[in-house]
Every structure is written in C-alpha cells, then in structure tokens.
Design a protein around this motif. Structure first.
Motif, mmCIF file in Angstrom:
data_model
loop_
_atom_site.group_PDB
_atom_site.id
_atom_site.type_symbol
_atom_site.label_atom_id
_atom_site.label_comp_id
_atom_site.label_asym_id
_atom_site.label_seq_id
_atom_site.Cartn_x
_atom_site.Cartn_y
_atom_site.Cartn_z
ATOM 1 N N GLY A 16 0.545 -1.646 -0.047
ATOM 2 C CA GLY A 16 0.436 -0.050 0.625
ATOM 3 C C GLY A 16 0.541 1.122 -0.073
ATOM 4 N N LYS A 17 2.148 0.732 0.229
ATOM 5 C CA LYS A 17 2.871 3.173 -0.192
ATOM 6 C C LYS A 17 3.039 2.945 -1.094
ATOM 7 N N ARG A 18 3.627 4.101 -1.673
ATOM 8 C CA ARG A 18 3.769 4.601 -2.554
ATOM 9 C C ARG A 18 5.092 4.211 -3.409
ATOM 10 N N ASP A 19 5.186 4.028 -5.123
ATOM 11 C CA ASP A 19 6.758 3.478 -5.658
ATOM 12 C C ASP A 19 7.096 4.328 -5.872
ATOM 13 N N THR A 20 8.232 4.713 -4.938
ATOM 14 C CA THR A 20 8.948 6.156 -5.432
ATOM 15 C C THR A 20 9.616 6.572 -6.072
ATOM 16 N N ASN A 21 9.996 5.324 -7.206
ATOM 17 C CA ASN A 21 10.851 5.405 -8.107
ATOM 18 C C ASN A 21 10.375 4.872 -9.682
ATOM 19 N N TYR A 22 8.640 4.523 -10.009
ATOM 20 C CA TYR A 22 8.675 4.081 -10.776
ATOM 21 C C TYR A 22 8.547 4.722 -12.162
ATOM 22 N N ALA A 23 9.102 3.808 -12.875
ATOM 23 C CA ALA A 23 9.988 4.315 -14.444
ATOM 24 C C ALA A 23 11.000 5.073 -14.485
ATOM 25 N N GLY A 24 11.395 5.399 -13.141
ATOM 26 C CA GLY A 24 12.698 6.119 -12.636
ATOM 27 C C GLY A 24 11.939 7.766 -13.515
ATOM 28 N N GLY A 25 10.487 7.809 -12.319
ATOM 29 C CA GLY A 25 10.289 8.961 -13.172
ATOM 30 C C GLY A 25 10.333 9.642 -11.419
ATOM 31 N N GLY A 26 10.481 9.282 -10.288
ATOM 32 C CA GLY A 26 10.961 9.731 -9.002
ATOM 33 C C GLY A 26 9.489 9.635 -7.856
ATOM 34 N N LYS A 27 9.825 10.533 -6.564
ATOM 35 C CA LYS A 27 8.836 9.627 -5.737
ATOM 36 C C LYS A 27 7.751 10.708 -5.904
ATOM 37 N N ASN A 28 7.543 11.484 -6.748
ATOM 38 C CA ASN A 28 5.768 12.164 -7.283
ATOM 39 C C ASN A 28 5.665 11.754 -8.684
ATOM 40 N N ALA A 29 5.832 10.412 -9.183
ATOM 41 C CA ALA A 29 5.978 10.524 -10.411
ATOM 42 C C ALA A 29 4.194 9.889 -10.518
ATOM 43 N N VAL A 30 3.175 9.939 -11.330
ATOM 44 C CA VAL A 30 2.374 9.480 -11.849
ATOM 45 C C VAL A 30 2.084 8.816 -13.171
ATOM 46 N N ILE A 31 1.283 8.596 -14.034
ATOM 47 C CA ILE A 31 0.798 7.869 -15.173
ATOM 48 C C ILE A 31 -0.322 9.115 -14.636
ATOM 49 N N ALA A 32 -0.326 9.479 -16.461
ATOM 50 C CA ALA A 32 -0.639 10.381 -16.451
ATOM 51 C C ALA A 32 -2.604 9.860 -17.494
ATOM 52 N N LYS A 33 -3.295 10.617 -17.414
ATOM 53 C CA LYS A 33 -4.735 10.623 -17.428
ATOM 54 C C LYS A 33 -4.505 10.057 -19.021
ATOM 55 N N ASN A 34 -5.781 9.063 -19.073
ATOM 56 C CA ASN A 34 -5.936 8.606 -20.545
ATOM 57 C C ASN A 34 -4.771 7.052 -20.952
ATOM 58 N N ILE A 35 -4.059 6.950 -20.179
ATOM 59 C CA ILE A 35 -2.988 6.311 -21.499
ATOM 60 C C ILE A 35 -3.666 4.506 -20.062
ATOM 61 N N THR A 36 -2.857 3.571 -22.015
ATOM 62 C CA THR A 36 -3.698 2.680 -21.219
ATOM 63 C C THR A 36 -2.336 1.648 -21.193
ATOM 64 N N LEU A 37 -2.235 1.078 -20.201
ATOM 65 C CA LEU A 37 -1.792 -0.469 -18.632
ATOM 66 C C LEU A 37 -2.452 -2.206 -19.394
ATOM 67 N N LYS A 38 -1.609 -2.805 -19.682
ATOM 68 C CA LYS A 38 -1.830 -3.633 -19.412
ATOM 69 C C LYS A 38 -1.741 -4.049 -17.463
ATOM 70 N N TYR A 39 -3.065 -4.825 -17.216
ATOM 71 C CA TYR A 39 -2.801 -5.371 -15.938
ATOM 72 C C TYR A 39 -2.865 -7.231 -15.630
ATOM 73 N N VAL A 40 -2.323 -7.369 -14.763
ATOM 74 C CA VAL A 40 -1.585 -9.057 -14.889
ATOM 75 C C VAL A 40 -2.771 -9.418 -13.272
ATOM 76 N N GLY A 41 -3.780 -9.779 -13.657
ATOM 77 C CA GLY A 41 -4.301 -10.888 -12.531
ATOM 78 C C GLY A 41 -5.512 -10.254 -12.211
ATOM 79 N N LYS A 42 -5.732 -10.940 -11.046
ATOM 80 C CA LYS A 42 -7.412 -10.111 -10.865
ATOM 81 C C LYS A 42 -7.354 -9.390 -10.116
ATOM 82 N N PRO A 43 -8.200 -8.076 -9.782
ATOM 83 C CA PRO A 43 -7.790 -7.020 -8.441
ATOM 84 C C PRO A 43 -8.211 -7.469 -7.473
ATOM 85 N N ILE A 44 -7.849 -6.544 -6.518
ATOM 86 C CA ILE A 44 -6.883 -7.058 -4.843
ATOM 87 C C ILE A 44 -6.840 -6.434 -4.309
#
Length: 549
Positions: free
Chosen positions: A58-86
């Motif tokens: 439940g803690k934030r990934d502080t360096n997802y894809a090298g984006g830094g501690k405040n990185a977010v994925i932008a609105k309208n981006i399509t991602l792959k999900y793997v497995g069922k929601p948890i």
C-alpha cells in the motif's frame, strides 16, 4: 520482447503547474512480461485520472520507471494488468506487474469497456502477498461510494500555496480537480486540491463545480449562485459574462442599482451580481449602502444638520431631528423669510410639521418649488437652475461634500460674488443661496436664472485680498453690529417676531461673536458675519399687540 505501449510520466506537481515535466514516452509495465507467466488473467485498463503507482504493502512506488517519488501515470494512458483486482487496506487495486499496482478508482475502462462501481466479490490473493477484503452483493452491506466535489477550470490557472504565493506554473483551462476545501487566503477564495495539503486554485478561475457543496472557511460574507448569473457594472449594464450556478464568491457590498439590489464582487472595482440569483453562505448580512431611488412623483430630503421641527407659523417645540435622516416631504413654502419643507412621512405623523430648507442636504425625486413668494424686502432675489451635478461651497471656498445639488435643481439666490478657492489658487464667481447663510453655488454650474438681475459685489482681486487675516480695523463694522444686540433683543421687533426669526438672529449673533473673537478670522469671514447679522436684524418684524378698547 518489446512492449507495445508507451507511458508519459509526470509528477503530480508538474500537472498542477508547480514542478517540471519528469519524462516522456517511458515504457509501460516494464516487468509485466515476466509477471504474466504466473498470472491467470490478462487484459488492459485505461486511466480516467492521473494515477500514482503503489507496492503490495500500500505504499507508493517512489521511483516507478525512474520518474521520481512524485511520479504518476498520466490520464488516458492504457496499461496491461496481470491477474485479478485485489484489495489493499480497503482500496481496490489492479496489478500491473513487477509488484506494482494502480488504484481501481483511477481506472475508466477495463478491456475496452467502461468501468462501473464493483458490486461483486473481490477475489482474495495468496495470503503471503496482500491482505484482502471481500464485498458482498447484499444491498444492505454493500460498501457506500463516497461522493466527491470536483471543479473544472474556465481559465488557465496558477497553483498557490496556503500563503497565496505561486511560482507561476500553469494548469490548463478545462482540467478537472477533486477538491476538499474552500478557504479564504488574503481575502480571496481558493479551492484546495484533495490530497495536497499546500496546493490551492483560485476560485475566480473555476467554471463549474460538481458534487457536494463545500462551505467556505472564512469570516467574510460569501454567497453561492442559485442560478447562472450575468456580471453587471455599476450602471446595471452587462456584457453577458456568466458565472455558473453553484459557484461561491466573496462579496463586500450590497447596493441598489436603479431599483434592483446587487452584490459587489469582493476585490473587484466594477463587478456586480444580482442578489436575487444568490443565497448567503457565511459572514455578516450586508445592508444596502444606498437607498432605493425615489420616483419622480415624490420628494425625499436628507438632513445635513440636526434640525428642529416647526409649525406653520415658525414656532418650535424643540423636537429635534438628527442629521442624516431621510424624510418624505410634499410642500415647500416661505414662513417669514425662510423656506421650509412640510413633512409628509408616516414615521412623523401630523399635518403641520416643517423643517428648514437650510438644514437639508440631498433632495431626491421631485424638485418642489415654493408655493408662495418670499416676503418683500430690499434684498435682490433670483432663482437659478443647476445645469450639472455639483456641490455647495462655503464662504472660504471649501466644497461641502455633504451638500450635493443634482442637475435640474432650482434654488433662490440673493447675490453674486467672487470667492477665493484655496485648492484651485484662484477666485471664481458664485451665487449666494438665499436659504443658507454660508452657501454658494458656482456660476459656471448654473444653466439658467430668472428674477432680479444680479451683478458681482466684488472683484477677483478683492476676493483674494479678503483671504488675509482680519485686523481690528477690519472688524469695526462687525463690532458695531454686535454692540446693538442688547437693544435689538429688548425691542418689540425682536420680542414679538416669530420664533424662527428670533432663532436666526440669535444664531447669527453667536456666530458673529465667534468670528469677532477669533485671531485667525479672514476678512471674508468678517464681512460675511457682518452681513448675516445685519440681514437677521432687518428681518425681525414683530409688533406689540394693541388693545381694541
């Protein structure tokens, strides 16, 4: 194996205009391929909001894809999900591979279909990975979906901190934000962006507000629009610029424009909204700062001095009306040598109540003319018509801002003279008002005159000379008039005169004595006091009653 989707990474602060863009076109789900080997279900999700990335704890990934501690994925981006929601700590997440997750609340589409709030049981996962929570389909136990307040910008807007400071990074027009507070910063309303303790957007840049209403945190007076409303100027004109229904704004004045009440928008010099389109939220109730215009069929006067009430014979029981009171009147006439208004106001019942015109400042509505003529004397008399809005001046050349005359106002005058105006450093020609011992109207503000022909009683140079301090020699004539006071008050002319004429003489004698005693009285003030006392003495017309036997 190459990934088919790309990710634009920005920090949350960058999207809000306070931090730079972190990166562009970074790879999505960099470890999704490996994770998919052990996953039973795959698909795509499309984000409806900018989204942080979280770990399974439940803690934030502080360096997802090298984006830094405040990185977010932008609105309208399509991602792959793997497995069922948890479920992690009560919130539903989609796994996107590599021990990374995004909140389901930020997902708009799943496998190409719009997402609706889940009412099905959320499957649990391996107990060694995440803590899970189950939702049932029973309506009585279904988890409630909380409503959010959102704002949409109708202008590009800066992000501010709680002190009203900004580094001038822009958020674009049309963006929507979830907000949780409406607060006063430096006398202006700001919305706080939900989840951000120190990021605010000016209410003035907000177009539409959706969701539950937020009560402003301010001691100032605020109103919320109950309808879409135009913005008006101080004359009641509008360019049809609209403020949307539901918007809350600070207001700092309530006033009549024509016959309609308007609120003035706080901090704006010339923006008004109709009171009828609002409901008050916070702060003190504002009272109208002006009066509803008086129709041309009635007359309302405002006293600029405390004033006694007289009867039709000029006698007073010393009932005092206070300066600033507004009174409806219906007649103007001479009682003795003075003009009086007759009171016709439900707040002052009675048929024979009068106030001196000399104590009246503003006259609204119908301009009354005297019903009778001024008693005949040797004083010249004429009637002027004011050509434009102006003010009365005193004998020292000072503008009396509490005594305005509107265009079309008529007044009786008895003299023309030059008065030195200190503020303009020049002499100007004035008419002396018959109803005011020390009242003058500029000749340049007069559009017409009827009655006796008047000529200036002095010159411009004499007016300038009269501004010097009076010597004992200059006061000789005034002293001579004051020396007559005891004899005059013992005379029948004084004792049997009307009370109003006696009051006038007493008042002028007191004023003359003050001017005579002052060491700083000007020559002009001495001359004016002398003339007033002479005129008051001449007006005394009492006579001893004679016996019929």
């Amino acid at each position: 194996m190459k990934l088919s989707h790309k990710l634009i990474m920005v920090s949350a602060a960058a999207l809000m205009g306070v931090s730079p863009l972190l990166g562009a076109a970074q790879s999505v789900n960099p470890v999704a391929q490996a994770a998919s080997k052990s996953s039973s279900k795959k698909g795509t999700i499309t984000l409806s909001n900018n989204a942080y990335v979280y770990h399974k704890n439940g803690k934030r990934d502080t360096n997802y894809a090298g984006g830094g501690k405040n990185a977010v994925i932008a609105k309208n981006i399509t991602l792959k999900y793997v497995g069922k929601p948890i479920t992690i700590n009560g919130n539903e997440y989609y796994p996107i591979g590599g021990n990374d997750y995004v909140k389901a609340a930020n997902v708009g589409y799943k496998d190409g279909k719009a997402v609706t709030p889940s009412t099905s049981k959320i499957p649990t996962t391996d107990k060694t990975t995440v803590k899970t929570q189950t939702l049932t389909t029973n309506k009585s136990t279904k988890k409630a979906v909380s409503k959010k307040t959102t704002i949409t910008l109708n202008h590009n807007a800066y992000i501010y901190n709680s002190k009203g400071k900004t580094d001038k990074k822009l958020v674009k027009k049309g963006q929507t934000f979830t907000v949780d507070q409406l607060t006063d910063i430096g006398g202006k309303l700001f919305y706080r962006i939900k989840g951000q303790k120190n990021q605010f957007i000016k209410n003035a840049n907000v177009g539409t507000v959706n969701g539950p209403k937020i009560t402003p945190a301010t001691k100032l007076t605020t109103v919320t629009l109950t309808h879409n409303a135009y913005i008006y100027n101080g004359f009641g004109g509008t360019k049809k610029k609209v403020i949307k229904k539901g918007k809350t704004i600070i207001v700092d004045r309530l006033m009549y424009i024509d016959t309609t009440l308007y609120y003035k928008v706080g901090g704006q010099k010339n923006q008004f909204i109709k009171m009828a389109n609002t409901t008050k939220e916070t702060g003190p109730d504002l009272k109208p700062s002006n009066h509803k215009p008086v129709p041309d069929t009635m007359t309302v006067i405002t006293l600029n001095h405390n004033a006694y009430v007289y009867d039709g014979n000029g006698k007073s029981d010393k009932v005092l009306l206070k300066k600033g009171q507004r009174i409806t009147v219906d007649q103007l006439k001479y009682i003795g040598s003075k003009l009086y208004y007759r009171i016709a106001d439900k707040n002052y019942p009675g048929d024979d109540q009068w106030v001196k015109k000399a104590n009246v400042g503003i006259i609204e509505g119908k301009q009354l003319k005297p019903d009778n003529s001024m008693p005949i004397n040797n004083t010249p008399s004429a009637t002027i018509t004011v050509g434009n809005d102006t003010y009365v001046y005193n004998g020292r050349g000072e503008k009396q801002t509490t005594m305005p005359f509107t265009a079309g106002h008529t007044a009786r005058v008895s003299e023309m003279k030059y008065i030195w105006i200190p503020d303009e450093n020049k002499a100007d020609l004035f008419y002396k008002l018959a109803s005011d011992k020390d009242g003058y109207v500029k000749a340049s503000d007069v559009s017409g005159i009827t009655g006796d022909s008047l000529s200036p009683v002095n010159t411009e140079q004499e007016a300038k000379d009269d501004t010097v301090i009076a010597t004992k020699s200059d006061k000789q004539d005034l002293q001579a008039e004051l020396d007559k006071e005891n004899d005059i008050k013992s005379s029948d002319a004084y004792k049997f005169a009307s009370e109003s004429l006696r009051d006038t003489y007493d008042s002028d004698a007191d004023a003359a004595d003050e001017v005579n005693s002052s060491s700083v009285s000007s020559v002009a003030e001495v001359k004016n006091a002398t003339q007033n006392l002479e005129d008051a003495a001449k007006a005394l017309d009492g006579a001893s009653p004679t016996s019929n036997n």
